[in-house]
Scaffold this motif. Structure first.
Motif, PDB file in Angstrom:
ATOM      1  N   VAL A  27       0.810  -1.131   0.043  1.00  0.00           N
ATOM      2  CA  VAL A  27       0.068   0.059  -0.084  1.00  0.00           C
ATOM      3  C   VAL A  27       1.034   1.140   0.049  1.00  0.00           C
ATOM      4  O   VAL A  27       1.820   1.480   0.861  1.00  0.00           O
ATOM      5  CB  VAL A  27      -0.825   0.140   1.263  1.00  0.00           C
ATOM      6  CG1 VAL A  27      -1.776   1.372   1.373  1.00  0.00           C
ATOM      7  CG2 VAL A  27      -1.920  -1.016   1.278  1.00  0.00           C
ATOM      8  N   THR A  30      -3.587   6.061   0.332  1.00  0.00           N
ATOM      9  CA  THR A  30      -4.913   5.823   0.773  1.00  0.00           C
ATOM     10  C   THR A  30      -5.569   7.200   0.795  1.00  0.00           C
ATOM     11  O   THR A  30      -5.077   8.226   1.202  1.00  0.00           O
ATOM     12  CB  THR A  30      -5.073   5.111   1.936  1.00  0.00           C
ATOM     13  OG1 THR A  30      -4.698   5.991   3.209  1.00  0.00           O
ATOM     14  CG2 THR A  30      -4.251   3.827   1.954  1.00  0.00           C
ATOM     15  N   ALA A  34      -9.539   3.663   4.836  1.00  0.00           N
ATOM     16  CA  ALA A  34      -8.809   2.483   4.452  1.00  0.00           C
ATOM     17  C   ALA A  34      -8.484   1.674   5.612  1.00  0.00           C
ATOM     18  O   ALA A  34      -7.868   2.108   6.622  1.00  0.00           O
ATOM     19  CB  ALA A  34      -7.626   2.932   3.820  1.00  0.00           C
ATOM     20  N   SER A  55      -6.270  -4.654   2.580  1.00  0.00           N
ATOM     21  CA  SER A  55      -7.619  -3.861   2.542  1.00  0.00           C
ATOM     22  C   SER A  55      -8.526  -4.779   3.511  1.00  0.00           C
ATOM     23  O   SER A  55      -9.380  -4.320   4.006  1.00  0.00           O
ATOM     24  CB  SER A  55      -8.245  -3.802   1.086  1.00  0.00           C
ATOM     25  OG  SER A  55      -8.921  -5.103   0.553  1.00  0.00           O
ATOM     26  N   GLY A 104     -13.409   4.637   0.065  1.00  0.00           N
ATOM     27  CA  GLY A 104     -11.857   4.695   0.291  1.00  0.00           C
ATOM     28  C   GLY A 104     -11.079   4.360  -1.247  1.00  0.00           C
ATOM     29  O   GLY A 104     -11.716   3.542  -1.856  1.00  0.00           O
ATOM     30  N   LEU A 106      -7.412   3.158  -2.768  1.00  0.00           N
ATOM     31  CA  LEU A 106      -6.022   2.596  -2.345  1.00  0.00           C
ATOM     32  C   LEU A 106      -5.343   2.702  -3.664  1.00  0.00           C
ATOM     33  O   LEU A 106      -5.737   2.413  -4.713  1.00  0.00           O
ATOM     34  CB  LEU A 106      -6.380   1.185  -2.140  1.00  0.00           C
ATOM     35  CG  LEU A 106      -7.025   0.570  -0.868  1.00  0.00           C
ATOM     36  CD1 LEU A 106      -7.197  -0.828  -0.843  1.00  0.00           C
ATOM     37  CD2 LEU A 106      -6.304   1.246   0.504  1.00  0.00           C
TER      38      LEU A 106
END
Length: 345
Positions: A27, A30, A34, A55, A104, A106
């Motif tokens: 990741v 974000t 998240a 996630s 959200g 990502l």
């Protein structure tokens, strides 16, 4: 980097030693709500086995499908070729499809772990309590390891990704009893580098086998605090319930840059302690007000494990800058002093 993500790299190293192909996903950014922060890792083995999470939802299913498709095709890299950027939740429809909470978004980097030498080196360095920065060149897939500094954050500019591994937070425990063991185990899971100081000879043997992520500091408590050079990423907790040891550490800790200083003891004990420190060691009211005691959040805790949870919860609360009720009531001074005195760390 969270300790759980270091365990992902441990799995990656083990899988590569067994000859498996592995895809690693990180990741990097974000937006909105998240479940996992930047730096979180997910590893996918060629047979579909996974380690970690990015996630907690259907994003993992899609990433697993992507990785397995590339690996089944015999590719030396993920399905997108060289290390690549993948985004989820860009549109409201996509957020709903992948069940991303509250819309959200990502952004992830996906790469193949063709050469795992850097993984082995990183794990060895973090095991010796080093902070390590890992920089990935997205154009070539090359990885470079370097020393990191406390407080350094993940950095991503579209061309390179730098993540930091190893404990960013330190916890010094004064005392090696049963309660210290419980506190240490929880703190290690929360990415603290845990150090324990107890000059009593009868505790020395148990300190030698404290466990992974737990180190021993020799000498007297006040010397241990001074040598640590406590900063804004350091917590210090006195848990011996012996004023001769706890007070020595607290005198130094309350004058240091530590973000948290706590001590075991009843309210009556704490009042006596503050009076003693003020009268005999000339500590100001401002410095004494930094002392968290009775230590821990008010959870109605009674057992060593429950009290350990309350202590670490309070440390995390202060670390995260939250105010509120931070004093845990204790049933009696006798219960604190006697029930938690077994040397077991």
């Amino acid at each position: 980097m969270d300790s759980l993500d270091l365990s992902v790299l441990s799995d990656v190293a083990a899988w590569r030693r067994c000859g498996h192909a592995v895809t690693l996903v990180t990741v990097v950014e974000t937006w909105g709500s998240a479940p996992r922060p930047p730096g979180a890792l997910l590893a996918v083995r060629d047979d579909g086995l996974v380690s970690g999470s990015v996630s907690g939802g259907c994003v993992e299913d899609d990433l697993i499908a992507r990785a397995r498709a590339g690996l089944r095709a015999g590719a030396a890299a993920p399905a997108c070729g060289k290390p690549c950027i993948i985004a989820y939740g860009v549109t409201r429809e996509e957020a709903a499809r992948f069940r991303l909470p509250c819309g959200g978004t990502l952004r992830l980097v996906q790469e193949s772990v063709a050469d795992s030498a850097w993984v082995e080196q990183l794990l060895a360095r973090t095991a010796s309590h080093q902070l390590v920065a890992r920089t990935l060149d997205l154009a070539t897939g090359a990885v470079e390891l370097s020393d990191a500094v406390r407080g350094q954050a993940i950095a991503f500019n579209g061309a390179t990704l730098t993540t930091v591994f190893g404990p960013k937070w330190r916890l010094l425990l004064i005392g090696a009893g049963q309660l210290s063991q419980a506190v240490a185990q929880i703190a290690v899971m929360l990415d603290f580098d845990v150090l324990v100081c107890d000059p009593r000879e009868e505790y020395a043997a148990s300190l030698a086998s404290g466990g992974p992520g737990i180190g021993r500091v020799d000498g007297m408590p006040d010397d241990a605090v001074r040598a640590l050079l406590p900063d804004a990423h350091t917590a210090i907790v006195a848990l011996t319930h012996d004023p001769k040891l706890d007070d020595m550490a607290l005198i130094e800790a309350l004058q240091s840059g530590a973000f948290y200083v706590g001590a075991l003891g009843s309210r009556r004990n704490q009042a006596s302690r503050k009076q003693r420190l003020a009268e005999h060691f000339d500590l100001s009211e401002t410095k004494l007000s930094r002392l968290h005691g009775p230590v821990g959040l008010a959870l109605g805790a009674n057992t060593p494990a429950e009290i350990a949870v309350s202590i670490v919860a309070e440390i995390v609360r202060v670390k995260n800058g939250l105010a509120g009720e931070t004093v845990a009531a204790r049933s009696s001074e006798m219960g604190e002093g006697c029930a938690l005195s077994s040397p077991s760390l």
